[in-house]
Design a protein around this motif. Structure first.
Motif, mmCIF file in Angstrom:
data_model
loop_
_atom_site.group_PDB
_atom_site.id
_atom_site.type_symbol
_atom_site.label_atom_id
_atom_site.label_comp_id
_atom_site.label_asym_id
_atom_site.label_seq_id
_atom_site.Cartn_x
_atom_site.Cartn_y
_atom_site.Cartn_z
ATOM 1 N N GLU A 7 0.836 -1.195 0.000
ATOM 2 C CA GLU A 7 0.000 0.000 0.000
ATOM 3 C C GLU A 7 0.868 1.241 0.000
ATOM 4 O O GLU A 7 1.967 1.251 0.574
ATOM 5 N N LEU A 8 0.364 2.291 -0.627
ATOM 6 C CA LEU A 8 0.971 3.613 -0.615
ATOM 7 C C LEU A 8 -0.157 4.600 -0.381
ATOM 8 O O LEU A 8 -1.181 4.548 -1.063
ATOM 9 N N PHE A 9 -0.008 5.471 0.625
ATOM 10 C CA PHE A 9 -1.002 6.513 0.886
ATOM 11 C C PHE A 9 -0.512 7.807 0.244
ATOM 12 O O PHE A 9 0.674 8.141 0.340
ATOM 13 N N VAL A 10 -1.440 8.543 -0.382
ATOM 14 C CA VAL A 10 -1.121 9.833 -0.986
ATOM 15 C C VAL A 10 -2.234 10.808 -0.636
ATOM 16 O O VAL A 10 -3.411 10.478 -0.761
ATOM 17 N N SER A 11 -1.858 12.014 -0.191
ATOM 18 C CA SER A 11 -2.863 13.038 0.098
ATOM 19 C C SER A 11 -2.255 14.418 -0.096
ATOM 20 O O SER A 11 -1.055 14.567 -0.289
ATOM 21 N N ASP A 12 -3.126 15.405 -0.028
ATOM 22 C CA ASP A 12 -2.692 16.796 0.092
ATOM 23 C C ASP A 12 -2.701 17.125 1.571
ATOM 24 O O ASP A 12 -3.543 16.622 2.320
ATOM 25 N N SER A 13 -1.775 17.953 2.000
ATOM 26 C CA SER A 13 -1.770 18.357 3.403
ATOM 27 C C SER A 13 -2.950 19.277 3.667
ATOM 28 O O SER A 13 -3.475 19.923 2.763
ATOM 29 N N GLU A 14 -3.365 19.317 4.922
ATOM 30 C CA GLU A 14 -4.400 20.268 5.316
ATOM 31 C C GLU A 14 -3.788 21.665 5.260
ATOM 32 O O GLU A 14 -2.598 21.832 5.535
ATOM 33 N N PRO A 15 -4.583 22.677 4.924
ATOM 34 C CA PRO A 15 -4.024 24.026 4.795
ATOM 35 C C PRO A 15 -3.283 24.531 6.038
ATOM 36 O O PRO A 15 -2.291 25.235 5.913
ATOM 37 N N HIS A 16 -3.722 24.149 7.243
ATOM 38 C CA HIS A 16 -3.063 24.641 8.466
ATOM 39 C C HIS A 16 -1.742 23.927 8.741
ATOM 40 O O HIS A 16 -0.928 24.383 9.528
ATOM 41 N N LEU A 17 -1.507 22.794 8.081
ATOM 42 C CA LEU A 17 -0.302 22.002 8.310
ATOM 43 C C LEU A 17 0.738 22.375 7.262
ATOM 44 O O LEU A 17 0.618 22.023 6.107
#
Length: 140
Positions: A66-76
């Protein structure tokens, strides 16, 4: 102890592009993808359309991994080099708390360990060596 380690790539608005790239380059198969607009927090009227379209989480399968991919939350605010971190998945909140406390010793808390809509105990910490970990507890 039943612990699972998964590489987690966090980007700043390029997650969809990266997912398409990994599908082509690595033969990845997307088995889950959710935008911030599809999360319970999307009801917050202050969330912009741009933020709603960002990827909150995705799971890709590459071979047997498995590989997880996301965009960071704006506050992070992640620095370049922080985009790849390790997601530690456990079954019990007590184990998540133990790991979180151990890793944050002389480190930096990015997100406090707390119950969120997707996990009864989730937090994010950079350890004293500069390695970022997400601690994730499965829902029973």
């Amino acid at each position: 102890m039943n612990v699972k380690f998964t590489p987690f790539i966090m980007l700043d608005g390029q997650a969809n592009e990266a997912i398409r790239f990994y599908e082509q380059a690595l033969g990845a198969k997307v088995v889950f993808k959710q935008t911030f607009g599809e999360t319970p927090e999307a009801a917050d009227a202050s969330m912009t359309e741009e933020a709603k379209n960002r990827i909150a989480h995705s799971v890709l399968i590459v071979g047997g991994s498995e590989l997880f991919v996301s965009d960071s939350e704006p506050h992070l605010r992640l620095e370049r080099g922080d985009q790849v971190n390790i997601c530690i998945t456990v079954k019990e909140a007590a184990e998540a708390e133990r790991l979180y406390d151990a890793l944050r010793s002389d480190g930096k808390v990015l997100s406090p360990l707390q119950s969120l809509y997707f996990s009864p105990a989730y937090g994010m910490v950079t350890d004293r060596f500069g390695v970022t970990f997400q601690i994730f507890t499965e829902r029973s």
